[in-house]
Write an enzyme that holds these catalytic residues in place. Sequence first.
Site, PDB file in Angstrom:
ATOM      1  N   ASP A  38       8.271  46.873  40.442  1.00 25.19           N
ATOM      2  CA  ASP A  38       8.048  48.299  40.192  1.00 25.19           C
ATOM      3  C   ASP A  38       6.609  48.588  40.588  1.00 25.19           C
ATOM      4  O   ASP A  38       5.672  48.071  39.972  1.00 25.19           O
ATOM      5  CB  ASP A  38       8.275  48.582  38.695  1.00 25.19           C
ATOM      6  CG  ASP A  38       7.918  50.006  38.314  1.00 25.19           C
ATOM      7  OD1 ASP A  38       7.470  50.778  39.185  1.00 25.19           O
ATOM      8  OD2 ASP A  38       8.084  50.351  37.123  1.00 25.19           O
ATOM      9  N   TYR A  74       2.545  44.455  26.727  1.00 27.22           N
ATOM     10  CA  TYR A  74       3.686  45.101  27.357  1.00 27.22           C
ATOM     11  C   TYR A  74       3.228  45.896  28.579  1.00 27.22           C
ATOM     12  O   TYR A  74       2.375  46.758  28.471  1.00 27.22           O
ATOM     13  CB  TYR A  74       4.404  46.037  26.371  1.00 27.22           C
ATOM     14  CG  TYR A  74       5.565  46.729  27.040  1.00 27.22           C
ATOM     15  CD1 TYR A  74       6.736  46.036  27.309  1.00 27.22           C
ATOM     16  CD2 TYR A  74       5.465  48.043  27.479  1.00 27.22           C
ATOM     17  CE1 TYR A  74       7.782  46.635  27.975  1.00 27.22           C
ATOM     18  CE2 TYR A  74       6.511  48.658  28.143  1.00 27.22           C
ATOM     19  CZ  TYR A  74       7.666  47.948  28.388  1.00 27.22           C
ATOM     20  OH  TYR A  74       8.702  48.533  29.060  1.00 27.22           O
ATOM     21  N   LYS A 100       9.341  46.331  31.791  1.00 24.46           N
ATOM     22  CA  LYS A 100      10.389  45.364  31.485  1.00 24.46           C
ATOM     23  C   LYS A 100      10.591  44.427  32.665  1.00 24.46           C
ATOM     24  O   LYS A 100      10.223  44.727  33.785  1.00 24.46           O
ATOM     25  CB  LYS A 100      11.672  46.113  31.119  1.00 24.46           C
ATOM     26  CG  LYS A 100      12.451  45.473  29.992  1.00 24.46           C
ATOM     27  CD  LYS A 100      11.624  45.216  28.752  1.00 24.46           C
ATOM     28  CE  LYS A 100      12.342  44.341  27.750  1.00 24.46           C
ATOM     29  NZ  LYS A 100      11.452  43.878  26.678  1.00 24.46           N
TER      30      LYS A 100
HETATM   31 MG    MG Z   1      11.838  48.842  36.244  1.00 26.60          MG
END
Ligand code: MG
Length: 390
Positions: A11, A228, A231
């Site tokens: 991403d 974090y 994901k």
């Molecule tokens: Mg993603």
Amino acid sequence: MKTTITLIKADIGSIGGHVRPSKEVLSAIKDFVGKSQWIIDYRVFSIGDDIGILMTHTQGKDSPEVHKIAWDAFSFATMIAKEQGLYGAGQDMLKDAFSGNVKGMGPSVAEMEIEERPNEPFIAFAADKCDAGAFNLPLYLAFADPMHCAGLLLSSKLSQGFKFTVMDVTYTEGDRVIQLNSPEELYELAALIRDNDRFVIEGIYSRATGEQAVAVGTTRLHNIAGKYTGKDDPPMLVRTQSQFPATGEVLSPFKICHYVAGFMRGSHNGPLTPVRVGQGASYFDGPPIVCAQGFCVHNGKLTDSVDMFDSDPVWDSVRAKSADKALALREQGFSGPAMLGMNELEYTGVMEILNKLEPKFKVREDFAREERQMEKLLKKEQEVEKLLHR
Ligand code: MG
């Protein structure tokens, strides 16, 4: 011919939040990868906010040259994502400089070197808004359960079972793995892979021929970043037919839409929904989605792809069921199984709230003791007051 299939996914920014990357970023990656001398064929696609680069070549697994193509393509396209002001531009590029392999740097990779069969069908899966263990259940059912894999009963090659390699992804000092055989060790396998957060099926091998059937990306981003950042969104390659389950047997478990971690901020559970390639994700930044492209590869050359979850109207019914499952679980917001357990939230801001509250917690007996002490103090003050006014 020995061919290596490499699927690398990251991403590097998206439009309107975490929905999908821009056309300009996608075409920049296509142009960049297309100029490489190291690869035979390639495809570039998106799923949710992730971009996948599928490459075929003869450099073997973990080739620095091939991994660098993907790293450099993502780095180059990150500059365009930044110019365009895309949200989360460069999000999964967690290291500054390439060091020989994208593993441990942010992008996730599924890769296998195969001796091509005369006809070599395989499926390239890519999931978004998901943990690395999202494929555990579908793989278990496709390779070990005759309710989905009829070949376990009908093919002598398949009935010899499969060897599963499972990785403990919480271990950060190295690759901690275990190998288990089906059907003898099915219960042991289930005992491990019920925990999608920790034990992830990394590879599956035919016990009839020893050949690799499955490769899954096992990157856990918070292990790299220490917080974090997004994901894991695993990629997966699955060879099908002959000594492996049929394509339809591999796809069959995806009708379940089982609940996996990765919905909104990676902190909620949601149903893994089979979608078309290029699908965005907008409801509550989800739900967890998966796409599947079927190919045949011959001398390293890829055929056109078949969009597996767009090739049969049954998947429309499955998506409708999945939407119902998503809406049902969202009814209860942050409560109970809708949100992840605290072990998974330790990389998020909720820990700051809990740490702030920690000193305010008291054992009930301590409250009573404090009250008794206050009463004593008050009595003493009253006695002193009396003495002074005598
Ligand atoms: Mg993603």
